[in-house]
Scaffold this active site. Structure first.
Site, PDB file in Angstrom:
ATOM      1  N   ARG A 121       0.879  -1.382   0.021  1.00 16.16           N
ATOM      2  CA  ARG A 121      -0.196   0.564  -0.380  1.00 16.16           C
ATOM      3  C   ARG A 121       1.365   1.194   0.324  1.00 16.16           C
ATOM      4  NH1 ARG A 121      -2.570  -2.648   3.872  1.00 16.16           N
ATOM      5  NH2 ARG A 121      -4.072  -4.569   3.077  1.00 16.16           N
ATOM      6  N   LYS A 143       3.482  11.495 -11.462  1.00 17.66           N
ATOM      7  CA  LYS A 143       2.578  10.573 -12.442  1.00 17.66           C
ATOM      8  C   LYS A 143       3.488   9.326 -12.242  1.00 17.66           C
ATOM      9  CE  LYS A 143       0.260  14.094 -14.963  1.00 17.66           C
ATOM     10  NZ  LYS A 143       0.178  14.441 -16.595  1.00 17.66           N
ATOM     11  N   GLU A 185      11.026  18.400 -24.898  1.00 15.34           N
ATOM     12  CA  GLU A 185      10.123  18.881 -23.415  1.00 15.34           C
ATOM     13  C   GLU A 185       9.968  20.414 -22.727  1.00 15.34           C
ATOM     14  OE1 GLU A 185       6.912  17.321 -22.024  1.00 15.34           O
ATOM     15  OE2 GLU A 185       7.304  15.093 -22.591  1.00 15.34           O
ATOM     16  N   LYS A 227       8.571  23.556 -13.162  1.00 10.80           N
ATOM     17  CA  LYS A 227       7.608  22.523 -13.076  1.00 10.80           C
ATOM     18  C   LYS A 227       6.881  22.231 -11.241  1.00 10.80           C
ATOM     19  CE  LYS A 227       6.195  17.354 -13.936  1.00 10.80           C
ATOM     20  NZ  LYS A 227       6.234  16.301 -14.873  1.00 10.80           N
ATOM     21  N   GLU A 237      -4.180  17.506 -11.581  1.00  9.06           N
ATOM     22  CA  GLU A 237      -4.266  18.033 -13.196  1.00  9.06           C
ATOM     23  C   GLU A 237      -4.912  18.584 -13.006  1.00  9.06           C
ATOM     24  OE1 GLU A 237      -2.392  16.000 -16.058  1.00  9.06           O
ATOM     25  OE2 GLU A 237      -4.048  16.288 -17.373  1.00  9.06           O
ATOM     26  N   ARG A 241      -2.248  22.221 -13.275  1.00 11.88           N
ATOM     27  CA  ARG A 241      -1.358  21.319 -14.057  1.00 11.88           C
ATOM     28  C   ARG A 241      -1.429  21.174 -15.599  1.00 11.88           C
ATOM     29  NH1 ARG A 241       1.548  16.281 -10.194  1.00 11.88           N
ATOM     30  NH2 ARG A 241       2.690  15.366 -12.701  1.00 11.88           N
ATOM     31  N   ASN A 245       0.681  19.585 -20.476  1.00  8.06           N
ATOM     32  CA  ASN A 245       0.361  18.459 -21.815  1.00  8.06           C
ATOM     33  C   ASN A 245       0.612  19.576 -22.987  1.00  8.06           C
ATOM     34  OD1 ASN A 245       0.131  16.206 -19.392  1.00  8.06           O
ATOM     35  ND2 ASN A 245      -1.925  17.181 -20.028  1.00  8.06           N
ATOM     36  N   HIS A 248       1.032  17.431 -26.227  1.00  9.34           N
ATOM     37  CA  HIS A 248       1.525  16.666 -25.879  1.00  9.34           C
ATOM     38  C   HIS A 248      -0.750  15.483 -26.686  1.00  9.34           C
ATOM     39  CE1 HIS A 248       4.613  17.267 -23.233  1.00  9.34           C
ATOM     40  NE2 HIS A 248       4.378  16.289 -22.844  1.00  9.34           N
ATOM     41  N   HIS A 252       1.168  12.710 -28.241  1.00  5.91           N
ATOM     42  CA  HIS A 252       0.387  11.493 -27.925  1.00  5.91           C
ATOM     43  C   HIS A 252       0.323  10.358 -29.063  1.00  5.91           C
ATOM     44  CE1 HIS A 252       0.030  11.669 -23.420  1.00  5.91           C
ATOM     45  NE2 HIS A 252       1.596  11.957 -23.628  1.00  5.91           N
ATOM     46  N   HIS A 265       8.600   9.914 -27.251  1.00  8.46           N
ATOM     47  CA  HIS A 265       7.467  11.035 -26.657  1.00  8.46           C
ATOM     48  C   HIS A 265       8.461  12.254 -28.021  1.00  8.46           C
ATOM     49  CE1 HIS A 265       4.971  12.175 -23.260  1.00  8.46           C
ATOM     50  NE2 HIS A 265       6.299  12.708 -23.626  1.00  8.46           N
TER      51      HIS A 265
HETATM   52  P1  NAD Z   1      13.279   5.591 -21.464  1.00 10.09           P
HETATM   53  O1  NAD Z   1      13.171   5.181 -19.809  1.00 10.09           O
HETATM   54  O2  NAD Z   1      12.795   4.580 -21.796  1.00 10.09           O
HETATM   55  O3  NAD Z   1      14.836   5.536 -21.806  1.00 10.09           O
HETATM   56  C1  NAD Z   1      15.365   6.108 -23.056  1.00 10.09           C
HETATM   57  C2  NAD Z   1      16.714   5.012 -23.817  1.00 10.09           C
HETATM   58  O4  NAD Z   1      18.178   6.091 -22.645  1.00 10.09           O
HETATM   59  C3  NAD Z   1      16.591   3.939 -22.504  1.00 10.09           C
HETATM   60  O5  NAD Z   1      16.923   3.419 -24.001  1.00 10.09           O
HETATM   61  C4  NAD Z   1      17.094   3.763 -21.637  1.00 10.09           C
HETATM   62  O6  NAD Z   1      17.449   2.388 -21.144  1.00 10.09           O
HETATM   63  C5  NAD Z   1      18.290   4.399 -22.220  1.00 10.09           C
HETATM   64  N1  NAD Z   1      18.758   5.679 -21.113  1.00 10.09           N
HETATM   65  C6  NAD Z   1      18.526   6.003 -19.962  1.00 10.09           C
HETATM   66  N2  NAD Z   1      19.654   7.027 -19.498  1.00 10.09           N
HETATM   67  C7  NAD Z   1      20.835   6.488 -20.003  1.00 10.09           C
HETATM   68  C8  NAD Z   1      21.883   7.356 -19.815  1.00 10.09           C
HETATM   69  N3  NAD Z   1      22.382   7.984 -19.084  1.00 10.09           N
HETATM   70  N4  NAD Z   1      23.110   7.344 -20.377  1.00 10.09           N
HETATM   71  C9  NAD Z   1      22.354   6.022 -22.294  1.00 10.09           C
HETATM   72  N5  NAD Z   1      21.483   5.424 -21.878  1.00 10.09           N
HETATM   73  C10 NAD Z   1      20.370   5.694 -20.895  1.00 10.09           C
HETATM   74  O7  NAD Z   1      12.149   7.018 -21.879  1.00 10.09           O
HETATM   75  P2  NAD Z   1      12.914   8.550 -21.646  1.00 10.09           P
HETATM   76  O8  NAD Z   1      12.608   8.721 -22.757  1.00 10.09           O
HETATM   77  O9  NAD Z   1      13.283   8.955 -19.887  1.00 10.09           O
HETATM   78  O10 NAD Z   1      11.096   8.394 -21.091  1.00 10.09           O
HETATM   79  C11 NAD Z   1      10.320   7.952 -21.795  1.00 10.09           C
HETATM   80  C12 NAD Z   1       8.931   7.606 -20.949  1.00 10.09           C
HETATM   81  O11 NAD Z   1       8.695   8.500 -19.658  1.00 10.09           O
HETATM   82  C13 NAD Z   1       7.725   7.272 -21.299  1.00 10.09           C
HETATM   83  O12 NAD Z   1       6.821   6.035 -21.301  1.00 10.09           O
HETATM   84  C14 NAD Z   1       6.552   8.292 -21.189  1.00 10.09           C
HETATM   85  O13 NAD Z   1       5.231   8.168 -21.326  1.00 10.09           O
HETATM   86  C15 NAD Z   1       6.767   8.858 -19.712  1.00 10.09           C
HETATM   87  N6  NAD Z   1       6.764  10.284 -19.554  1.00 10.09           N
HETATM   88  C16 NAD Z   1       6.617  10.633 -17.782  1.00 10.09           C
HETATM   89  C17 NAD Z   1       5.977  11.875 -16.642  1.00 10.09           C
HETATM   90  C18 NAD Z   1       6.200  11.610 -16.118  1.00 10.09           C
HETATM   91  O14 NAD Z   1       4.993  12.896 -15.528  1.00 10.09           O
HETATM   92  N7  NAD Z   1       5.765  10.478 -14.905  1.00 10.09           N
HETATM   93  C19 NAD Z   1       6.194  12.848 -18.114  1.00 10.09           C
HETATM   94  C20 NAD Z   1       7.266  12.656 -18.938  1.00 10.09           C
HETATM   95  C21 NAD Z   1       6.554  11.021 -20.023  1.00 10.09           C
HETATM   96  N1  GLY Z   2       4.331  15.469 -17.784  1.00  5.56           N
HETATM   97  C1  GLY Z   2       3.053  16.007 -17.201  1.00  5.56           C
HETATM   98  C2  GLY Z   2       2.721  16.179 -16.026  1.00  5.56           C
HETATM   99  O1  GLY Z   2       3.551  15.748 -15.199  1.00  5.56           O
HETATM  100  O2  GLY Z   2       1.490  16.774 -15.491  1.00  5.56           O
END
Ligand code: NAD
Ligand code: GLY
Length: 360
Positions: A121, A143, A185, A227, A237, A241, A245, A248, A252, A265
């Protein structure tokens, strides 16, 4: 050391932004009241690069770390992988006071956060983001989610980390495409909140692309501050917030239409910001000069402005399923000028189709 506070009453936390901070993680985490066992979730790319550093720092501070590496990529944001993590947490004796640490990009952060929110939990959650996108966006704000076969991020929770430790040095091993995904971003923050920051990006584009350490730290700090301010005012949101987006909604749709591999992304967001700017202009909200400033900056970073060959009608059907559809209408985040956006659902299908034709 740069520090940004996310002010959420009893859920407040600090973002530490400093080169080399992975080596100080143990010391930093000792300032929280945590159990000694910790579970580090990483992926097979990041683990070999940084897990030892993190483990050594934690051990030196008296923690007993376990590491689980999952497959890199969006496919790991799944209930199947989450179950693997739950199993590892149970087997390694993680109890209510023990932390789960995400070491990786947004995929790892979203997955580990989802597990931390649900295991027993809820157990303490720490973010150690290693992509630019995760350092400026996904590690902050709470998130967390995994994907469902019917859509992205459909299963998740708002669950704030107890601390975010950002080490900009980790970005030196990131490939160019992932670096640019984070820059999309970063441009977004300039558009939604700060025209001076947008101008800073125009001047420092080449240094940011060259991963100049000083510019990286400045940019990450600025984005985290923007942020943090937004999240502190609207954690769930309900209104403000939503401006995070910007770009986005169509972004998306492009990501989804490309099966989440053709455009990542950040690339989807870059194209989506262009489309949002075109819609803004078409409804008379902003001037052509503002659209041009945005497209010039996106192009200066080598990010895409369009998804040639994509079909507007297919993108439209993605939009209809978007989470941001309320009472049958999409809440659009549109730009009135660089540095300021407006939330509106006063957009016709013709406005949208016209923009989609220009970006496909
Ligand atoms: P990712 O986590 O897939 O990383 C991209 C690639 O880079 C992967 O292959 C990873 O292994 C590699 N990598 C990571 N750090 C590295 C480093 N320092 N050196 C070498 N390689 C490295 O992708 P991302 O772009 O970081 O994240 C995308 C995800 O984030 C999506 O699922 C998206 O929906 C999510 N997201 C979430 C939020 C949120 O608020 N929670 C906001 C934006 C995006
Ligand atoms: N990436 C959008 C949010 O965190 O609200």
């Amino acid at each position: 050391m740069a520090e940004v506070n996310v002010d959420l009453q009893e859920h407040s936390y600090t973002i530490h932004i400093v080169a080399g901070s992975i080596d100080q993680a143990g010391e930093l985490l000792r300032t929280l009241s945590l159990g000694n066992k910790v579970l580090i979730i990483t992926d097979d790319n990041v683990g070999p690069l940084y897990a030892d550093k993190l483990v050594n720092s934690l051990k030196a501070a008296g923690f007993t770390p376990h590491v689980l590496a999952v497959r890199p990529g969006e496919g790991s944001k799944s209930l199947v992988t989450a179950n693997l993590v739950f199993t590892e947490a149970i087997k390694s004796g993680i109890d209510r006071n023990c932390a789960i640490i995400a070491l990786g990009g947004g995929v790892i952060g979203d997955l580990a956060g989802f597990v931390a929110a649900n295991y027993l939990r809820g157990v303490p959650f720490i973010q150690v983001p290693t992509t630019l996108l995760a350092q400026v966006d996904s590690s902050v704000g709470g998130k967390t989610a995994v994907n469902h076969e019917l859509g992205k991020n459909l299963i998740g929770a708002f669950y704030q980390p107890r601390m975010v430790i950002i080490d900009p040095q980790t970005l030196q091993t990131l490939n160019d495409r992932e670096l640019k995904a984070g820059i999309a971003e970063i441009i977004k923050y300039g558009v939604i909140a700060d025209h001076e920051f947008f101008a800073y990006l125009e001047v420092n584009a080449m240094d940011l692309l060259a991963r100049n350490p000083e510019v990286l730290t400045t940019v990450i700090g600025k984005c985290c501050q923007i942020k943090a301010d937004i999240v502190a005012r609207d954690e769930r949101e309900s209104s403000l917030r939503m401006i995070l987006n910007f770009g986005h909604t169509i972004g998306h749709a492009i990501e989804g239409e490309g099966g989440y591999f053709e455009y990542n992304h950040g690339e989807g967001v870059a194209i989506g910001m262009h489309a949002a700017a075109l819609i803004s202009q078409s409804i008379g909200l902003c001037e052509q000069t503002q659209v041009t400033a945005l497209t010039n900056l996106i192009a200066a970073f080598g990010l895409p402005l369009a998804a040639p060959g994509y079909h507007p009608n297919k993108l439209l059907s993605f939009l209809a399923r978007d989470k941001k559809v309320l009472n049958g209408k999409i809440n659009w985040i549109l730009m009135d000028k660089i540095g300021h956006v407006t939330i509106t659902n006063e957009v016709t299908e013709e406005n949208i189709t016209c923009a989609l034709r220009q970006i496909t």
